[in-house]
Design a protein around this motif. Structure first.
Motif, PDB file in Angstrom:
ATOM      1  N   VAL A  87      -8.719 -12.390  13.438  1.00 37.76           N
ATOM      2  CA  VAL A  87      -8.916 -10.981  13.238  1.00 37.76           C
ATOM      3  C   VAL A  87      -8.673 -10.283  14.569  1.00 37.76           C
ATOM      4  O   VAL A  87      -9.115 -10.774  15.605  1.00 37.76           O
ATOM      5  CB  VAL A  87     -10.356 -10.691  12.762  1.00 37.76           C
ATOM      6  CG1 VAL A  87     -10.616  -9.225  12.662  1.00 37.76           C
ATOM      7  CG2 VAL A  87     -10.640 -11.388  11.469  1.00 37.76           C
TER       8      VAL A  87
ATOM      9  N   TRP B 288     -14.123  -9.503   3.186  1.00 32.98           N
ATOM     10  CA  TRP B 288     -13.212 -10.403   3.907  1.00 32.98           C
ATOM     11  C   TRP B 288     -13.161 -11.712   3.128  1.00 32.98           C
ATOM     12  O   TRP B 288     -14.006 -12.568   3.275  1.00 32.98           O
ATOM     13  CB  TRP B 288     -13.686 -10.629   5.325  1.00 32.98           C
ATOM     14  CG  TRP B 288     -12.756 -11.398   6.202  1.00 32.98           C
ATOM     15  CD1 TRP B 288     -11.496 -11.831   5.894  1.00 32.98           C
ATOM     16  CD2 TRP B 288     -13.000 -11.838   7.533  1.00 32.98           C
ATOM     17  NE1 TRP B 288     -10.950 -12.506   6.953  1.00 32.98           N
ATOM     18  CE2 TRP B 288     -11.857 -12.523   7.974  1.00 32.98           C
ATOM     19  CE3 TRP B 288     -14.081 -11.722   8.391  1.00 32.98           C
ATOM     20  CZ2 TRP B 288     -11.754 -13.089   9.241  1.00 32.98           C
ATOM     21  CZ3 TRP B 288     -13.986 -12.285   9.649  1.00 32.98           C
ATOM     22  CH2 TRP B 288     -12.831 -12.953  10.071  1.00 32.98           C
TER      23      TRP B 288
ATOM     24  N   ILE C  63     -20.290  -7.529   8.208  1.00 35.38           N
ATOM     25  CA  ILE C  63     -19.295  -7.732   7.152  1.00 35.38           C
ATOM     26  C   ILE C  63     -20.030  -8.495   6.065  1.00 35.38           C
ATOM     27  O   ILE C  63     -20.479  -9.622   6.278  1.00 35.38           O
ATOM     28  CB  ILE C  63     -18.069  -8.503   7.657  1.00 35.38           C
ATOM     29  CG1 ILE C  63     -17.343  -7.692   8.722  1.00 35.38           C
ATOM     30  CG2 ILE C  63     -17.142  -8.850   6.490  1.00 35.38           C
ATOM     31  CD1 ILE C  63     -16.145  -8.378   9.325  1.00 35.38           C
TER      32      ILE C  63
ATOM     33  N   THR D 173      -9.162 -10.392  20.028  1.00 36.86           N
ATOM     34  CA  THR D 173      -8.922 -11.347  18.946  1.00 36.86           C
ATOM     35  C   THR D 173     -10.121 -12.244  18.695  1.00 36.86           C
ATOM     36  O   THR D 173     -10.684 -12.831  19.618  1.00 36.86           O
ATOM     37  CB  THR D 173      -7.697 -12.224  19.274  1.00 36.86           C
ATOM     38  OG1 THR D 173      -6.576 -11.375  19.520  1.00 36.86           O
ATOM     39  CG2 THR D 173      -7.369 -13.159  18.128  1.00 36.86           C
TER      40      THR D 173
ATOM     41  N   PHE E  58      -9.342  -6.830  16.654  1.00 34.23           N
ATOM     42  CA  PHE E  58     -10.109  -5.594  16.752  1.00 34.23           C
ATOM     43  C   PHE E  58      -9.292  -4.558  17.525  1.00 34.23           C
ATOM     44  O   PHE E  58      -8.324  -4.891  18.201  1.00 34.23           O
ATOM     45  CB  PHE E  58     -11.440  -5.857  17.469  1.00 34.23           C
ATOM     46  CG  PHE E  58     -12.436  -6.616  16.634  1.00 34.23           C
ATOM     47  CD1 PHE E  58     -13.456  -5.957  15.972  1.00 34.23           C
ATOM     48  CD2 PHE E  58     -12.347  -7.994  16.511  1.00 34.23           C
ATOM     49  CE1 PHE E  58     -14.377  -6.651  15.208  1.00 34.23           C
ATOM     50  CE2 PHE E  58     -13.267  -8.701  15.754  1.00 34.23           C
ATOM     51  CZ  PHE E  58     -14.278  -8.033  15.101  1.00 34.23           C
TER      52      PHE E  58
ATOM     53  N   SER F 170     -11.191 -15.591  16.418  1.00 32.77           N
ATOM     54  CA  SER F 170     -10.713 -16.716  15.616  1.00 32.77           C
ATOM     55  C   SER F 170     -11.896 -17.608  15.266  1.00 32.77           C
ATOM     56  O   SER F 170     -12.782 -17.822  16.087  1.00 32.77           O
ATOM     57  CB  SER F 170      -9.694 -17.552  16.391  1.00 32.77           C
ATOM     58  OG  SER F 170      -8.596 -16.771  16.787  1.00 32.77           O
TER      59      SER F 170
ATOM     60  N   SER G 160     -21.054  -4.193  16.564  1.00 37.67           N
ATOM     61  CA  SER G 160     -20.249  -4.224  15.346  1.00 37.67           C
ATOM     62  C   SER G 160     -21.128  -4.097  14.106  1.00 37.67           C
ATOM     63  O   SER G 160     -22.298  -4.495  14.105  1.00 37.67           O
ATOM     64  CB  SER G 160     -19.458  -5.528  15.275  1.00 37.67           C
ATOM     65  OG  SER G 160     -20.343  -6.639  15.272  1.00 37.67           O
TER      66      SER G 160
END
Length: 109
Positions: free
Chosen positions: A1, A83, A77, A40, A3, A42, A74
């Motif tokens: 992903v 996701w 999620i 990034t 950001f 991962s 953040s």
């Protein structure tokens, strides 16, 4: 992903990979399975070594798992559609003439 800005992981927060209603894997965002490099993120799941072919997965992340350079945290999620992804039913063919010396990244078709 990826950001929109650099992030850093916050200890004690988790990423959970679900397969249906079963927890497939759970990692602290500071664990070796989670890599944050600039913008990034991962995740490398390790439990059985691989995600199962033909299965659906979803990922949930705790609120505050990451902070940006302004110290903003953040959002979480959550849910089953935020996701999610599927692993294809079969593996792709490998065009390697010598299986023992195959570079999968450059030979998968």
């Amino acid at each position: 992903v990826v950001f929109s800005e650099n992030i850093r992981a916050q200890p004690g927060k988790n990423i959970v990979i679900w397969q249906g209603n079963i927890t497939y894997a759970k990692y602290d965002v500071k664990s070796e399975n989670v890599d944050v490099n600039g913008t990034t993120l991962s995740v490398t799941p390790i439990p059985g070594g691989h995600l199962a072919y033909g299965k659906d997965y979803l990922i949930k992340i705790d609120a505050g798992a990451f902070k940006d350079s302004a110290n903003k945290t953040s959002a979480a999620i959550t849910g089953t559609t935020a996701w999610n992804f599927s692993v294809s039913a079969t593996s792709g063919p490998c065009a390697c003439p010598d299986f023992d010396n195959c570079d999968l990244d450059s030979n998968l078709q």
